[in-house]
Design an enzyme around this catalytic site. Structure first.
Site, PDB file in Angstrom:
ATOM      1  N   MET A 160      80.525  74.148 -49.016  1.00  0.00           N
ATOM      2  CA  MET A 160      79.622  74.828 -49.955  1.00  0.00           C
ATOM      3  C   MET A 160      79.210  73.849 -51.064  1.00  0.00           C
ATOM      4  SD  MET A 160      79.138  77.763 -48.717  1.00  0.00           S
ATOM      5  CE  MET A 160      78.701  79.038 -49.869  1.00  0.00           C
ATOM      6  N   CYS A 161      79.060  74.289 -52.247  1.00  0.00           N
ATOM      7  CA  CYS A 161      78.535  73.549 -53.402  1.00  0.00           C
ATOM      8  C   CYS A 161      77.003  73.557 -53.357  1.00  0.00           C
ATOM      9  CB  CYS A 161      78.981  72.083 -53.495  1.00  0.00           C
ATOM     10  SG  CYS A 161      80.758  71.913 -53.771  1.00  0.00           S
ATOM     11  N   GLY A 162      76.417  73.671 -54.521  1.00  0.00           N
ATOM     12  CA  GLY A 162      74.960  73.653 -54.610  1.00  0.00           C
ATOM     13  C   GLY A 162      74.530  72.497 -55.484  1.00  0.00           C
TER      14      GLY A 162
END
Lengths: 503, 348
Positions: B1-3
């Site tokens: 994940m992570c944006g």
């Protein structure tokens, strides 16, 4: 007759109902265990080495062999081996010889390291569907590269790259000389490495002309005896290796008994027929690291700086500092041979008690070279008792660029690790020069076996890398984060610089 | 994940932090409330010649005194202050962020560069002074990060009060190491700032490689090495940005084998020399420096990355929707190929 005979070690049984008296056991046993007495095959247990040739060749599976239980009074200190060594030396007054690798029950560090695998957030990579890169270059690498910008996005390389060996798999075959092993065994391995895209060592026995077609996959070795060394030999090799030490016998030289120096061996080694080939412990032109540097450069000069030069040492206590010195001597790769490395013949006391495990040596050498900022400028080749693809993967994760296998390649050709190589009677045609035994190796079949072994390991290595989310061998090399220690003590963990399981 | 999301205005028109905060907050599903951060270039024009050292202090007693002693010894602090923060209900203030505008004393670094002396100071503080962590050390750039959700971190620093011509922002979903302030992105060293979505499976190799060049990894996370690698390859070894990316995420050997002889030689040399810098595993990364930004993914694109242009502005993000939150009227939107850099430089 003070001592008398010792108890037999192996017991052979022949199922007389199954035996059809074909006498293949008699033909096949070069140690002379079997004889026919009337309608029976009778074994002489005392001659048996547990080489298993008879069992492998019996068409009726009539032969069984078992290691006979110790029938001395049991004692935890005075084991059978300890007592028999004393009887042996009390009789002979000599050094006890042995073959193959260290036979002591030291813990195997490889077996106490476990590998990593990806789960949810970091997907594993499927080597069947995604590229998996095992190509490895062995040799000197530049610290940095310099380029000219021709125009934006278009560059020209200014840095000159030193010659490297290009391997399609990081598994090579180490040095086993012609003399110690047979020409057919060497030929089979040469064919295999040529097919797989990797390399093998000549050992210190020179390069037989039948191996010339495979010379582009051969690393020629120079040991202290300089057997078979001339400019023709140097020029034929893809790389040159100076052997200083060997894992099975650090600090001592080599000895090929005169009986093994048959005509072809004598020609290839450039020594008189049936003379003992003795390579001394030290190279008499190397008494310091400066001398070694001179030899490395002389060899490069002689071959017009077209070939990488490796230096092989046995893993010993101060291996890291020695390897760092070698790295600075202009050598392109340092070969570290651990104390489980095999040999045709070594004094037993050396084989079993001198040196250190290769796992610790790789870690220490890799650390030291990094500390000095030169790790990437020299390759590390690890050898000494690697048994499967997991060992290879762990060796690379600890810091090796590539590995040499030796015993494993022999096992792929039939060797049953009976440990009697020094007798020159190898019934599998491997560690012998007797023509009738050598001819037992069909080089094409044996080559296929070795090729299969390396291919099998390479596939498994790719799978293990994929499971760890790695698709390029560069990213496995020295990646100790992918290892955890299991049942290793704190001291060893510190040397290996790996975390413990659960961390 | 992570944006991740980043933007550069090639004409150096400044943008304040409001819209990137909104864009990052759109990707809250990509985080877990354990880390968010913003980097802005061009933020301290009045101190453009000074290194802006942003430091987290655990307390303002010993660590602060130790850092200030050290800075005094190595150069001159022109101005310093606590970075203004504003309490947020969901954000626990674990550290006090402080900023120093610092110039090293040239007489101390004969034989090495001014930048090397800053790296030395950053390493020294981060490894030797308990309770102090330098998380930003470039000229005219600033990092603002903490453990928390993107909007909370932005409001904590009141990010809309800052303006610059490059912005990087990151929403963290930590999976390997704990969520802590130092572990939030962007990561920074000198002019280099990095935001990263993914996990670097080659971290062990990369870390050992970079540490042999005297960089010290102190942030307990894999992204840190990217900033150091960019500094080593880009600044110290002088590789242009596109070749730096080609060292970090090189073409496969199969592709190299098909290249013309010149190119084959160059790319083989690049892989041989920089094999230990090769980054493996799933990642999408944006690296910024004073010249611009560069985004790229891992070689088989296991993490998303989308780029877009609108006039002078180039956007690189995990999601097109986030970019559209900043600018809906886009001239071009595209998905970069695996390992192919997207480069945004200032107009000359």
């Amino acid at each position: 007759m003070t001592i008398g005979s010792t108890p037999v070690k192996y017991r052979i049984k022949i199922d007389q109902d199954l035996c059809m008296l074909c006498e293949r056991c008699i033909e096949n046993c070069s140690y002379g265990v079997f004889r026919r007495e009337g309608q029976k095959i009778v074994p002489d247990f005392r001659k048996c080495t547990a080489c298993h040739r008879c069992i492998a060749m019996c068409p009726r599976d009539a032969i069984t062999l078992e290691e006979k239980p110790n029938d001395y009074r049991s004692h935890p200190l005075w084991t059978r081996e300890a007592r028999e060594a004393i009887y042996n030396q009390a009789n002979s007054g000599r050094i006890i010889l042995s073959g193959m690798g260290n036979a002591k029950d030291y813990p195997v560090i490889f077996d106490r390291l476990v590998l990593d695998a990806c789960q949810v957030t970091n997907p594993s990579i499927d080597p069947l569907r995604e590229p998996m890169e095992l190509r490895t270059y062995i040799g000197k690498k530049p610290r940095k590269i310099e380029i000219n910008t021709v125009k934006e996005g278009d560059y020209e390389l200014k840095t000159k790259i030193a010659p490297n060996l290009k391997l399609e798999t990081p598994v090579m075959i180490g040095h086993m000389s012609y003399g110690a092993i047979s020409l057919n065994a060497q030929l089979a391995m040469a064919k295999a490495v040529n097919k797989v895209g990797t390399f093998m060592g000549t050992g210190e026995g020179g390069l037989h002309k039948d191996l010339y077609p495979y010379q582009n996959n051969m690393i020629v070795q120079i040991a202290s005896g300089r057997f078979g060394v001339d400019i023709n030999y140097l020029e034929r090799g893809a790389a040159i290796e100076i052997k200083i030490g060997q894992g099975a016998k650090p600090g001592i030289g080599g000895h090929l008994p005169g009986e093994k120096v048959a005509e072809d061996v004598s020609k290839t080694r450039m020594i008189p027929l049936h003379s003992d080939a003795i390579s001394p412990a030290p190279h008499h032109d190397i008494y310091s690291i400066e001398d070694l540097a001179q030899l490395v450069r002389s060899l490069k000069e002689a071959t017009e700086w077209k070939k990488p030069v490796f230096v092989k040492i046995a893993a010993v206590h101060n291996v890291a500092a020695i390897a760092a010195g070698i790295a600075k001597s202009s050598a392109d790769a340092v070969v570290i041979d651990g104390f489980r490395g095999g040999t045709g013949a070594a004094p037993r006391v050396f084989r079993d008690h001198v040196g250190i495990p290769v796992e610790a040596a790789i870690a220490a050498v890799d650390d030291k070279l990094r500390e000095q900022g030169i790790r990437n400028e020299v390759s590390i080749i690890a050898s000494g008792g690697l048994r499967d693809s997991a060992d290879v993967t762990k060796a690379i994760a600890l810091g090796a660029d590539a590995v040499y296998i030796g015993t494993a390649a022999l096992i792929a050709m039939g060797c049953r690790v009976c440990g009697s190589c020094y007798r020159g009677l190898c019934p599998w045609g491997i560690a012998t020069q007797r023509p009738e035994l050598v001819s037992r190796i069909n080089t094409d079949e044996a080559a296929q076996n070795v090729e299969n072994l390396i291919n099998g390991w390479t596939l498994e290595l790719a799978e293990l890398m994929g499971a760890a989310g790695i698709n390029s061998i560069e990213s496995l090399r020295g990646n100790r984060d992918r290892l955890r220690g299991y049942l290793l003590d704190e001291g060893i963990m510190e040397v290996l610089d790996v975390k413990m399981i659960g961390a | 994940m992570c944006g991740i999301i980043s933007v550069i205005d090639r004409s150096r028109n400044k943008m304040n932090g409001e819209s990137i905060k909104n864009a990052l907050s759109l990707m809250d599903e990509r985080g877990s409330g354990e880390g968010a951060g913003y980097a802005v270039y061009g933020v301290y024009p009045e101190y453009a010649d000074y290194y802006a050292l942003h430091i987290f202090y655990d307390d303002l007693a010993e660590p602060k005194a130790a850092v200030e002693d050290l800075l005094e010894k190595w150069g001159k602090v022109e101005y310093d202050e606590e970075i203004p923060t504003y309490d947020q209900e969901r954000l626990k203030k674990d550290h006090t962020p402080w900023r120093y505008f610092f110039k090293p004393d040239g007489s101390f670094f004969s034989g090495s560069t001014e930048e090397d002396s800053i790296i030395h100071i950053v390493n020294k503080i981060n490894t030797e002074i308990d309770g102090a962590l330098v998380f930003s050390s470039g000229k005219n750039i600033g990092i603002f990060k903490a453990s928390g959700w993107p909007e909370d971190v932005a409001n904590f620093y009141r990010i809309e009060d800052y303006e610059g011509y490059i912005w990087l922002a990151h929403n963290r979903y930590p999976t390997n190491t704990s969520g802590w302030w130092g572990g939030a992105h962007p990561f920074n060293l000198l002019d280099w700032s990095v935001i990263h979505n993914g996990e670097i499976t080659s971290y062990g190799t990369n870390r050992r490689y970079i540490e042999s060049f005297d960089y010290k990894c102190t942030m307990e996370t894999d992204t840190e090495v990217v900033a150091y690698l960019a500094d080593l390859l880009g600044r110290k070894h002088g590789l242009p940005e596109d070749l730096t990316v080609k060292a970090l995420a090189p073409p496969f050997w199969d592709e190299i084998d098909k290249m013309s002889d010149d190119k084959k030689e160059l790319y083989t040399a690049l892989r041989m020399a920089y094999g230990p810098a090769l980054m493996n595993g799933p990642f999408a990364i944006v690296i910024a420096n004073a010249e611009g930004i560069i985004g790229f993914t891992d070689r088989i694109k296991l993490r998303p990355l989308v780029a877009a242009e609108a006039g002078d502005r180039l956007y690189i993000s995990s999601e097109e929707a986030a970019i559209r939150r900043m600018e809906n009227n886009l001239d071009r939107v595209w998905m970069p190929s695996a390992g192919e850099p997207v480069i945004g430089r200032f107009n000359k």
